[in-house]
Design an enzyme around this catalytic site. Structure first.
Site, short mmCIF file in Angstrom:
data_model
loop_
_atom_site.label_atom_id
_atom_site.label_comp_id
_atom_site.label_asym_id
_atom_site.label_seq_id
_atom_site.Cartn_x
_atom_site.Cartn_y
_atom_site.Cartn_z
N ASN A 9 0.86 -1.18 0.00
CA ASN A 9 0.00 0.00 0.00
C ASN A 9 0.90 1.23 0.00
OD1 ASN A 9 -1.79 2.06 0.48
ND2 ASN A 9 -2.38 1.37 2.55
N TRP A 10 0.97 1.88 -1.15
CA TRP A 10 1.87 3.04 -1.25
C TRP A 10 1.28 4.28 -0.59
CZ3 TRP A 10 4.49 3.32 -6.79
CH2 TRP A 10 5.25 2.16 -6.99
N LYS A 11 0.01 4.23 -0.21
CA LYS A 11 -0.64 5.40 0.40
C LYS A 11 -0.46 6.63 -0.51
CE LYS A 11 -0.07 3.15 4.82
NZ LYS A 11 0.09 3.25 6.26
N HIS A 91 -9.37 1.35 5.12
CA HIS A 91 -8.10 1.52 5.81
C HIS A 91 -8.29 2.48 6.99
CE1 HIS A 91 -3.95 2.55 6.66
NE2 HIS A 91 -3.60 1.48 5.98
N GLU A 93 -6.61 4.83 8.00
CA GLU A 93 -6.36 6.24 7.67
C GLU A 93 -7.59 6.87 7.02
OE1 GLU A 93 -2.73 5.42 5.61
OE2 GLU A 93 -1.80 4.91 7.54
N GLU A 161 -5.03 -4.74 10.72
CA GLU A 161 -3.99 -3.74 10.90
C GLU A 161 -4.26 -2.96 12.19
OE1 GLU A 161 -2.12 -2.64 6.84
OE2 GLU A 161 -3.88 -1.36 7.12
N GLY A 167 2.94 2.35 10.79
CA GLY A 167 3.92 3.41 10.64
C GLY A 167 4.65 3.78 11.92
N SER A 207 3.79 -2.07 10.33
CA SER A 207 5.23 -2.14 10.59
C SER A 207 5.85 -3.49 10.22
CB SER A 207 5.53 -1.79 12.05
OG SER A 207 5.16 -0.43 12.31
N GLY A 228 2.96 -1.09 4.23
CA GLY A 228 2.96 0.32 3.87
C GLY A 228 4.36 0.78 3.52
N GLY A 229 5.04 1.41 4.48
CA GLY A 229 6.33 2.04 4.24
C GLY A 229 7.35 1.14 3.55
P1 13P Z 1 3.27 0.40 7.59
O1 13P Z 1 3.75 -0.89 6.97
O2 13P Z 1 3.98 1.60 7.07
O3 13P Z 1 3.21 0.31 9.08
O4 13P Z 1 1.74 0.59 7.09
C1 13P Z 1 0.87 -0.47 7.19
C2 13P Z 1 -0.36 -0.11 6.47
O5 13P Z 1 -1.10 0.78 6.88
C3 13P Z 1 -0.65 -0.82 5.22
O6 13P Z 1 -1.94 -0.57 4.78
#
Ligand code: 13P
Length: 247
Positions: A9-11, A91, A93, A161, A167, A207, A228-229
């Site tokens: 997920n590149w957000k 998600h 977010e 999640e 993050g 994470s 994510g990251g």
């Molecule tokens: P991180 O891997 O950056 O913690 O993000 C997880 C996430 O929200 C994937 O959707």
């Protein structure tokens, strides 16, 4: 047997310059035993499809309606037209930034399924909810409220999640991950029956890094990760995918 899935997920990250890494992922993991899914910002979907035609792509949200006066929104069919085969929905977010609640997520998931997209439905508790002992209650309510009745192993993936792990570099213990994933599996079987309930994949997200991926993938009912990251750089995502292929 559920096929493993590594989803990135590149957000709200990435421009055309980031597409170069996709072909490296194809070369390293093209014929592998785990499925891949990359969810770049929607602006990059069609160019990502051109750059790496064999990598399945997903959006990060869609509108519940098929078309209409919804400035700034995208329908599931538009994502599909741009090259997506899946879409992340609910998600945390989006739940936080846009006030999305379970019913809205479920309506979006219905729209995704109608358009022929796989819905990747995200759920997870806040730190406050975990500390209050409400983790399973929250996860169970989000699962039942956000997942459409038409969910199957082919069209739906659930990502657990924990909000406090996203993050932050903090991850639940392996026992905590197992507790939630085993609970979610039982809830899916109770609602959809053994065949469908056991076919829907359960991803862990929050994470996930090269250094912790293998131990997380060894946990019962963890069928892969939503990353994510660490999905933004091939050097980080590739070893995570490799750990899943070997799990
Ligand atoms: P991180 O891997 O950056 O913690 O993000 C997880 C996430 O929200 C994937 O959707």
């Amino acid at each position: 047997m559920r096929r493993k899935l590594a989803a990135g997920n590149w957000k709200m990250n990435g421009t055309a310059a980031n597409l170069a890494g996709l072909s490296a992922l194809t070369e390293a993991h093209g014929n592998a035993s785990a499925d891949l899914l990359i969810c770049p910002p929607a602006t990059l979907l069609s160019r990502a499809a051109d750059a790496a035609p064999t990598i399945p792509l997903g959006g990060q949200d869609c509108h519940a309606n098929t078309a209409g006066a919804h400035t700034g929104d995208l329908s599931a069919a538009m994502l599909k037209d741009a090259g997506a085969s899946a879409v992340i929905l609910g998600h945390s977010e989006r739940r936080t930034d846009h006030g999305e609640q379970d019913a809205a997520v479920r309506a979006k998931a219905d729209a995704a399924l109608d358009a022929g997209l796989t819905a990747v439905i995200c759920i997870g508790e806040t730190l406050e909810q975990r500390e209050a002992g409400d983790t399973l209650k929250v996860a169970g309510n989000q699962l039942s409220g956000s997942t459409p009745d038409g969910a199957t192993g082919a069209n739906t993936v659930v990502a657990y999640e924990p909000v406090w792990a996203i993050g932050t570099g903090k991850v639940p213990t392996l026992d905590q991950i197992a507790e939630v994933h085993n609970f979610l599996r039982a809830e899916l079987v109770a609602r959809f029956g053994a065949v469908t309930g056991n076919a829907i994949r359960l991803l862990y997200g929050g994470s996930v890094k090269p250094g912790n991926a293998a131990e997380i993938f060894a946990v019962s009912n963890v069928d892969g990760a939503l990353v994510g990251g660490a999905s933004l750089k091939v050097a980080d995502f590739s070893p995570i995918i490799a750990a899943l292929e070997q799990a």
